[in-house]
Every structure is written in C-alpha cells, then in structure tokens.
Scaffold this active site. Structure first.
Site, PDB file in Angstrom:
ATOM      1  N   GLY A 185     -34.484 -30.315   9.215  1.00  0.00           N
ATOM      2  CA  GLY A 185     -34.161 -29.221   8.234  1.00  0.00           C
ATOM      3  C   GLY A 185     -32.486 -28.549   8.360  1.00  0.00           C
ATOM      4  O   GLY A 185     -32.768 -27.347   8.539  1.00  0.00           O
ATOM      5  N   SER A 186     -31.994 -29.496   8.920  1.00  0.00           N
ATOM      6  CA  SER A 186     -30.013 -28.600   9.054  1.00  0.00           C
ATOM      7  C   SER A 186     -29.571 -28.512   7.601  1.00  0.00           C
ATOM      8  O   SER A 186     -29.117 -27.879   7.751  1.00  0.00           O
ATOM      9  CB  SER A 186     -29.487 -29.938  10.007  1.00  0.00           C
ATOM     10  OG  SER A 186     -29.307 -30.582   9.041  1.00  0.00           O
ATOM     11  N   ASN A 187     -29.435 -29.266   6.193  1.00  0.00           N
ATOM     12  CA  ASN A 187     -29.695 -28.622   5.231  1.00  0.00           C
ATOM     13  C   ASN A 187     -30.436 -27.532   4.685  1.00  0.00           C
ATOM     14  O   ASN A 187     -29.275 -26.797   4.670  1.00  0.00           O
ATOM     15  CB  ASN A 187     -30.316 -29.929   4.264  1.00  0.00           C
ATOM     16  CG  ASN A 187     -29.000 -31.354   4.645  1.00  0.00           C
ATOM     17  OD1 ASN A 187     -27.679 -30.360   3.670  1.00  0.00           O
ATOM     18  ND2 ASN A 187     -29.484 -32.012   4.840  1.00  0.00           N
ATOM     19  N   MET A 208     -39.646 -36.088   2.363  1.00  0.00           N
ATOM     20  CA  MET A 208     -39.943 -37.733   2.988  1.00  0.00           C
ATOM     21  C   MET A 208     -41.097 -38.196   2.015  1.00  0.00           C
ATOM     22  O   MET A 208     -41.791 -39.427   2.844  1.00  0.00           O
ATOM     23  CB  MET A 208     -40.019 -37.703   4.488  1.00  0.00           C
ATOM     24  CG  MET A 208     -39.120 -37.653   5.337  1.00  0.00           C
ATOM     25  SD  MET A 208     -37.586 -38.038   4.562  1.00  0.00           S
ATOM     26  CE  MET A 208     -37.128 -39.845   5.178  1.00  0.00           C
ATOM     27  N   ARG A 209     -40.868 -37.492   1.135  1.00  0.00           N
ATOM     28  CA  ARG A 209     -42.463 -37.677  -0.420  1.00  0.00           C
ATOM     29  C   ARG A 209     -41.706 -38.333  -1.138  1.00  0.00           C
ATOM     30  O   ARG A 209     -40.972 -37.025  -1.860  1.00  0.00           O
ATOM     31  CB  ARG A 209     -43.575 -36.898   0.106  1.00  0.00           C
ATOM     32  CG  ARG A 209     -44.475 -36.508   1.522  1.00  0.00           C
ATOM     33  CD  ARG A 209     -45.316 -38.051   1.990  1.00  0.00           C
ATOM     34  NE  ARG A 209     -45.673 -38.264   1.108  1.00  0.00           N
ATOM     35  CZ  ARG A 209     -46.421 -39.326   1.658  1.00  0.00           C
ATOM     36  NH1 ARG A 209     -46.131 -39.797   3.180  1.00  0.00           N
ATOM     37  NH2 ARG A 209     -47.442 -40.591   1.206  1.00  0.00           N
ATOM     38  N   ILE A 210     -42.340 -39.154  -1.602  1.00  0.00           N
ATOM     39  CA  ILE A 210     -41.809 -39.605  -3.067  1.00  0.00           C
ATOM     40  C   ILE A 210     -42.438 -38.709  -3.702  1.00  0.00           C
ATOM     41  O   ILE A 210     -44.262 -38.313  -4.288  1.00  0.00           O
ATOM     42  CB  ILE A 210     -41.764 -41.175  -3.684  1.00  0.00           C
ATOM     43  CG1 ILE A 210     -41.034 -41.278  -2.764  1.00  0.00           C
ATOM     44  CG2 ILE A 210     -42.066 -41.351  -5.173  1.00  0.00           C
ATOM     45  CD1 ILE A 210     -40.754 -42.969  -2.937  1.00  0.00           C
ATOM     46  N   ASN A 215     -32.011 -33.226  -5.400  1.00  0.00           N
ATOM     47  CA  ASN A 215     -31.983 -33.606  -4.178  1.00  0.00           C
ATOM     48  C   ASN A 215     -30.586 -33.447  -3.699  1.00  0.00           C
ATOM     49  O   ASN A 215     -29.882 -34.190  -4.471  1.00  0.00           O
ATOM     50  CB  ASN A 215     -32.722 -35.183  -4.042  1.00  0.00           C
ATOM     51  CG  ASN A 215     -33.393 -35.394  -2.898  1.00  0.00           C
ATOM     52  OD1 ASN A 215     -33.578 -34.681  -1.540  1.00  0.00           O
ATOM     53  ND2 ASN A 215     -33.091 -36.948  -3.219  1.00  0.00           N
ATOM     54  N   HIS A 258     -28.529 -37.323  -1.284  1.00  0.00           N
ATOM     55  CA  HIS A 258     -29.531 -38.480  -0.417  1.00  0.00           C
ATOM     56  C   HIS A 258     -27.679 -39.002   0.145  1.00  0.00           C
ATOM     57  O   HIS A 258     -26.572 -38.364  -0.457  1.00  0.00           O
ATOM     58  CB  HIS A 258     -29.102 -39.135  -1.481  1.00  0.00           C
ATOM     59  CG  HIS A 258     -29.528 -40.998  -1.539  1.00  0.00           C
ATOM     60  ND1 HIS A 258     -31.213 -40.934  -0.586  1.00  0.00           N
ATOM     61  CD2 HIS A 258     -29.100 -41.541  -1.478  1.00  0.00           C
ATOM     62  CE1 HIS A 258     -31.026 -42.949  -0.186  1.00  0.00           C
ATOM     63  NE2 HIS A 258     -29.445 -42.539  -0.511  1.00  0.00           N
ATOM     64  N   SER A 267     -24.347 -37.202  -1.665  1.00  0.00           N
ATOM     65  CA  SER A 267     -24.875 -36.781  -3.331  1.00  0.00           C
ATOM     66  C   SER A 267     -26.017 -36.139  -2.975  1.00  0.00           C
ATOM     67  O   SER A 267     -26.711 -36.070  -2.610  1.00  0.00           O
ATOM     68  CB  SER A 267     -24.777 -38.239  -4.199  1.00  0.00           C
ATOM     69  OG  SER A 267     -24.059 -39.128  -4.042  1.00  0.00           O
ATOM     70  N   ASP A 286     -33.633 -41.890  -6.948  1.00  0.00           N
ATOM     71  CA  ASP A 286     -32.635 -41.407  -6.227  1.00  0.00           C
ATOM     72  C   ASP A 286     -31.641 -41.964  -7.661  1.00  0.00           C
ATOM     73  O   ASP A 286     -30.352 -41.983  -7.334  1.00  0.00           O
ATOM     74  CB  ASP A 286     -32.749 -42.152  -4.725  1.00  0.00           C
ATOM     75  CG  ASP A 286     -33.210 -42.070  -3.963  1.00  0.00           C
ATOM     76  OD1 ASP A 286     -33.115 -41.100  -3.393  1.00  0.00           O
ATOM     77  OD2 ASP A 286     -33.254 -42.581  -2.830  1.00  0.00           O
ATOM     78  N   GLU A 314     -22.690 -32.897   4.297  1.00  0.00           N
ATOM     79  CA  GLU A 314     -23.968 -32.512   2.795  1.00  0.00           C
ATOM     80  C   GLU A 314     -23.825 -31.254   3.397  1.00  0.00           C
ATOM     81  O   GLU A 314     -24.733 -30.364   2.751  1.00  0.00           O
ATOM     82  CB  GLU A 314     -24.743 -33.440   4.065  1.00  0.00           C
ATOM     83  CG  GLU A 314     -25.315 -34.326   3.805  1.00  0.00           C
ATOM     84  CD  GLU A 314     -26.870 -35.558   4.223  1.00  0.00           C
ATOM     85  OE1 GLU A 314     -27.861 -34.564   4.284  1.00  0.00           O
ATOM     86  OE2 GLU A 314     -27.018 -36.724   4.342  1.00  0.00           O
TER      87      GLU A 314
HETATM   88  C1  GRF Z   1     -30.437 -35.607   5.115  1.00  0.00           C
HETATM   89  O1  GRF Z   1     -29.464 -37.188   5.532  1.00  0.00           O
HETATM   90  C2  GRF Z   1     -30.676 -35.764   3.792  1.00  0.00           C
HETATM   91  O2  GRF Z   1     -29.467 -36.845   3.501  1.00  0.00           O
HETATM   92  C3  GRF Z   1     -32.178 -36.635   3.448  1.00  0.00           C
HETATM   93  O3  GRF Z   1     -32.596 -36.574   4.881  1.00  0.00           O
HETATM   94  C4  GRF Z   1     -32.006 -35.889   6.424  1.00  0.00           C
HETATM   95  C5  GRF Z   1     -32.572 -34.438   5.807  1.00  0.00           C
HETATM   96  O4  GRF Z   1     -31.848 -34.935   7.217  1.00  0.00           O
HETATM   97  N1  GRF Z   1     -32.378 -36.670   2.561  1.00  0.00           N
HETATM   98  P1  GRF Z   1     -32.711 -32.488   7.835  1.00  0.00           P
HETATM   99  O5  GRF Z   1     -33.569 -32.587   7.711  1.00  0.00           O
HETATM  100  O6  GRF Z   1     -31.706 -31.736   6.197  1.00  0.00           O
HETATM  101  O7  GRF Z   1     -31.473 -32.292   8.859  1.00  0.00           O
END
Ligand code: GRF
Length: 196
Positions: free
Chosen positions: A12-14, A86-88, A103, A105, A132, A141, A170
């Site tokens: 969850g860093s984003n 991580m699920r489609i 999303n 990527h 992106s 994607d 990101e």
């Molecule tokens: C990121 O690299 C994002 O681009 C990808 O999954 C990773 C998630 O990282 N979709 P975090 O959990 O947000 O740290």
C-alpha cells in the site's frame, strides 16, 4: 469532493501517497483488500479510514466481484482506485464502474502490460521505463492513459532497483491523475481519455 475507495492487495505505498495528497477534490472513504494481512490495511487504519477485507479464495470471480461491488456502493464510493490490487476484475464489474475506475501500472503503457514488468524491460535492453495511470477497461492494462511519467533504465539496474525508481514516480503521478478525475478534468468518452 469525490468519495474514493481504494482496492489493495499488498504493502500500500501508493495508498499512502494518495492519503497524504488528499485535498478538497477527493476523500478516501474506504480501503478494500482481498488479502487479510496486507500492509496497506495498517496504513488505512492509522489514517482512520474504514477498511474491508474480502478474501477471494473459494469464490467465483463474479461472486467475489459482486461482494466488492456491494461494499463500494454501500460506502457511497464515486471513484474506485486500484493500487496494487492483484485480482483481475470481471467485465461486468468494470462496466459498472466505467469512467470511474482507474489503475496504476509500472510501465509506459501500452508497452509492457501484465506482470514481471521490470524484469522484461531490463531483458529487452530498454533505456526508458516509467509509470502510467489509466482508465480500467475489460482488457487487461489496455484502458486509455490519463497520465504517465518516464524514468531512465540504467545498465546496472536489477528489477528491484528499477521498481524503486518507478515507484517514486508513481507516488507523485497517482494523486495528480486522481485529482484530474475527481475535478472532472478528465473523462472517459467513446473509449478515449478526454481532457478539459
Ligand atoms: C505498484 O508498482 C503498482 O504500479 C502496481 O503494484 C504496485 C503496488 O505497490 N500495480 P504498492 O502496494 O502501492 O506499494
């Protein structure tokens, strides 16, 4: 102020950068994880954001997506942000949130869709990669790009060092793109990202 739900599966860093960048244009009202021990859940709790854990095991894709959809609608989400989820998602789910589902990527889309991105970028001898943010459409994607930023690939890079460089980008890019969407400055029209 748009009500935003964030879907995660991992650290969850984003998510953390999206929480830190909250302003008058959006507010994170729910974090959903399909993984019980996802590190991002702790980050949400620290910020007093409600969380829901919805495991996917033993469920059909449609049943799992249905549960997520109900949680999002019950919380009054207006925008759904995938941040390391991580699920489609099924076509039905994606259509139900069309134009309101985004999303991030870790590549310069449309190059390097899918998984193991950094390793493939290095193996191909690329000198540039990046991140992106895109609208989510049923094809993986492949949705229209809202914002992207490049980073150099160094000859000495490993997938880990490149991932770190891309991740920094990101963390700036995702809040910017979300703000564009929350303010109505970008919309999905006829399969295109339209900016105003
Ligand atoms: C990121 O690299 C994002 O681009 C990808 O999954 C990773 C998630 O990282 N979709 P975090 O959990 O947000 O740290």
């Amino acid at each position: 102020m748009k009500r935003v739900a964030v879907l995660i599966s991992g650290r969850g860093s984003n998510l953390r950068s999206l929480i830190a960048a909250e302003d008058g244009s959006y507010k994170i009202i729910l974090v959903v994880s399909n993984v019980e021990g996802a590190g991002g859940l702790e980050k949400a709790r620290e910020a007093d954001i409600p969380v829901a854990v919805i495991p996917h095991q033993g469920k059909t894709r449609e049943a799992f997506d249905g549960e997520i959809d109900r949680a999002l609608r019950a919380a009054g989400a207006e925008i759904v942000v995938l941040a390391g989820f991580m699920r489609i998602l099924s076509d039905g789910f994606v259509r139900g949130w069309e134009g309101r589902l985004i999303n991030i990527h870790p590549s310069l889309l449309p190059a390097y869709k899918g998984t193991r991105v950094h390793q493939r970028v290095i193996e191909a001898g690329e000198t540039q990669s990046g991140a992106s943010v895109h609208f989510v459409v049923p094809e993986l994607d492949a949705g229209p790009v809202i914002a992207q930023t490049g980073v150099p690939v160094h000859p000495s890079d490993t997938p880990e060092t490149l991932a770190e460089r891309v991740l920094e980008v990101e963390h700036r890019l995702y809040p910017e793109a979300l703000k564009l969407l929350a303010k109505g400055n970008v919309t999905l029209k006829n399969g295109l990202a339209v900016f105003s």
